[in-house]
Design a protein around this motif. Structure first.
Motif, short mmCIF file in Angstrom:
data_model
loop_
_atom_site.label_atom_id
_atom_site.label_comp_id
_atom_site.label_asym_id
_atom_site.label_seq_id
_atom_site.Cartn_x
_atom_site.Cartn_y
_atom_site.Cartn_z
N THR A 6 -141.74 43.20 9.76
CA THR A 6 -140.41 43.16 10.35
C THR A 6 -140.51 42.57 11.76
O THR A 6 -141.61 42.36 12.29
N TRP A 9 -136.00 43.48 16.40
CA TRP A 9 -135.10 44.64 16.38
C TRP A 9 -134.06 44.52 17.48
O TRP A 9 -132.94 44.97 17.33
N GLN A 24 -128.37 50.11 14.97
CA GLN A 24 -129.82 49.99 14.96
C GLN A 24 -130.48 51.29 14.54
O GLN A 24 -131.44 51.29 13.75
N LEU A 28 -132.83 51.51 11.21
CA LEU A 28 -134.23 51.91 11.38
C LEU A 28 -134.55 53.18 10.58
O LEU A 28 -135.66 53.33 10.07
N ILE A 45 -144.79 44.55 13.40
CA ILE A 45 -143.57 44.16 14.11
C ILE A 45 -143.90 42.94 14.97
O ILE A 45 -144.66 43.04 15.93
N SER A 235 -134.34 39.35 11.55
CA SER A 235 -133.89 40.59 12.19
C SER A 235 -133.31 41.53 11.15
O SER A 235 -132.78 41.08 10.13
#
Length: 389
Positions: A6, A9, A24, A28, A45, A235
């Protein structure tokens, strides 16, 4: 090893004056549930954890909570690098202590790329962690090299670290930037906010061909960068109108023996979608015509050809999270009436003004106003006598 990739963020991001923090937090949590359900063995990440270098306190608290739930409660290690929106020093704070809990954060660039080695039943997997780099910073470490671009900087770094890469074992690069094969730089999609002048930040993806997988961050659309194993995860949420048609997802990589891996995408479902509404003001302002979740973030494209007083306020009673509005009916009318750039060169200021007047007013200019404009242009060009009428 089952790896989840991923990036971007952008915690703490504000889009058109709307804080995205609750959205968010929702996405998450969904990601954490996915990691547990899929029995993930590592989360990668690839940069831009925060939206700005000094993130709001709520965004820092959210990241702390997410990291704790993943590494401590779920027992899943994390490897993360900083992106261009992050503060390298802030992200790197106490990172050596965090490693005891399985959290590996590489915030600050180093000329020797950090290597983290993990094991599975097939042996070692080496993760090379390269934060977002600036040419000027890399140039300081290699004064004898000609480094003028992002491509120069990355090529120099990779060449410097080649001897550290064991090509007989599995190697993964985690980094943040704009990668594409130079022979086809438009193969990857970027939104307006991701486009640099003249593609000055472009890095040739052929430099990373020796890696078994390249986990990229920076571009918000999920896509490959030339090859299937060089990928942007995208994203987890839509952050601009250009992303309204894209499906957000999370990428999983199943790494087996050297040369054997499978890549899958799993869709994410946001708390509120971001979408474009097309129609007349009468249609969109009628609550009976609402389709989908009225709480979504929406942009209204009105087909009306005249201005509507307080249109945003009225639309907000139906769509409380409306982010913007565009009067495309009037825009099309104006575009259709204005000559092409080549034809403009052959017209006088007077002729151009008359076309503009007709486009805006929706009627031909009157003789009295044509005369008034003619006198004004003559005066501006130095041919009008102030003492005459």
């Amino acid at each position: 090893m089952r790896i989840v990739h991923t990036s971007d963020w952008h915690l703490g991001k504000i889009v058109n004056e709307f804080s995205m923090l609750d959205d968010q937090r929702f996405i998450l949590k969904q990601m954490i549930d996915f990691l547990v359900q899929q029995k993930a063995e590592l989360l990668v990440i690839a940069g831009d954890l925060y939206d700005r270098s000094i993130p709001p306190a709520d965004a820092v608290s959210l990241l702390d909570e997410v990291f704790y739930r993943i590494t401590v409660e779920a027992g899943i290690p994390i490897i993360a690098v900083s992106g261009n929106h992050d503060s390298p020093q802030r992200l790197n704070f106490a990172s050596r202590i965090y490693e005891r809990s399985g959290l590996y954060v590489e915030g600050i660039y180093n000329k020797t790329i950090r290597k983290i080695t993990l094991q599975d039943e097939f042996g070692n997997i080496h993760f090379y962690c390269l934060p977002y780099i600036e040419p000027a910073i890399v140039r300081a470490d290699f004064p004898d090299e000609k480094i003028h671009s992002y491509d120069d900087a990355f090529r120099t770094l990779i060449h410097h670290n080649l001897t550290e890469i064991d090509l007989t074992e599995r190697n993964v690069l985690v980094t943040h930037g704009f990668f594409s094969y130079l022979k086809n730089p438009d193969a990857v999609e970027r939104s307006d906010s991701e486009i640099s002048i003249g593609g000055s930040d472009l890095i040739d993806a052929s430099y990373v061909d020796m890696f078994d997988y390249v986990a990229l961050g920076h571009l918000h659309r999920q896509q490959k960068a030339g090859r299937d194993n060089i990928r942007y995860s995208g994203s987890p949420l839509k952050y601009s109108i250009q992303e309204s048609t894209s499906q957000k997802s999370i990428t999983t990589i199943e790494m087996r023996e050297k040369g054997e891996l499978s890549i899958k995408k799993y869709g994410l479902t946001p708390r509120r979608d971001m979408r474009v509404l097309l129609g007349s003001f009468e249609q969109l302002s009628n609550a009976a015509n609402v389709q989908g979740n009225r709480e979504d973030y929406v942009y209204a494209q009105l087909t009306d050809d005249s201005l509507i007083p307080c249109a945003m306020d009225k639309l907000r009673t139906v769509y409380p999270n409306i982010m913007g509005m565009e009067l495309i009916g009037r825009k099309h009318e104006f575009d259709a009436s204005v000559s092409a750039a080549a034809a403009v060169k052959n017209k006088t200021p007077q002729e151009l003004f008359e076309e503009f007047y007709s486009a805006v007013k929706g009627e031909e200019i009157t003789d009295s106003r044509r005369t008034m404009a003619s006198k004004l242009f003559s005066k501006l060009q130095g041919g009008y006598d102030d003492e005459t009428n």
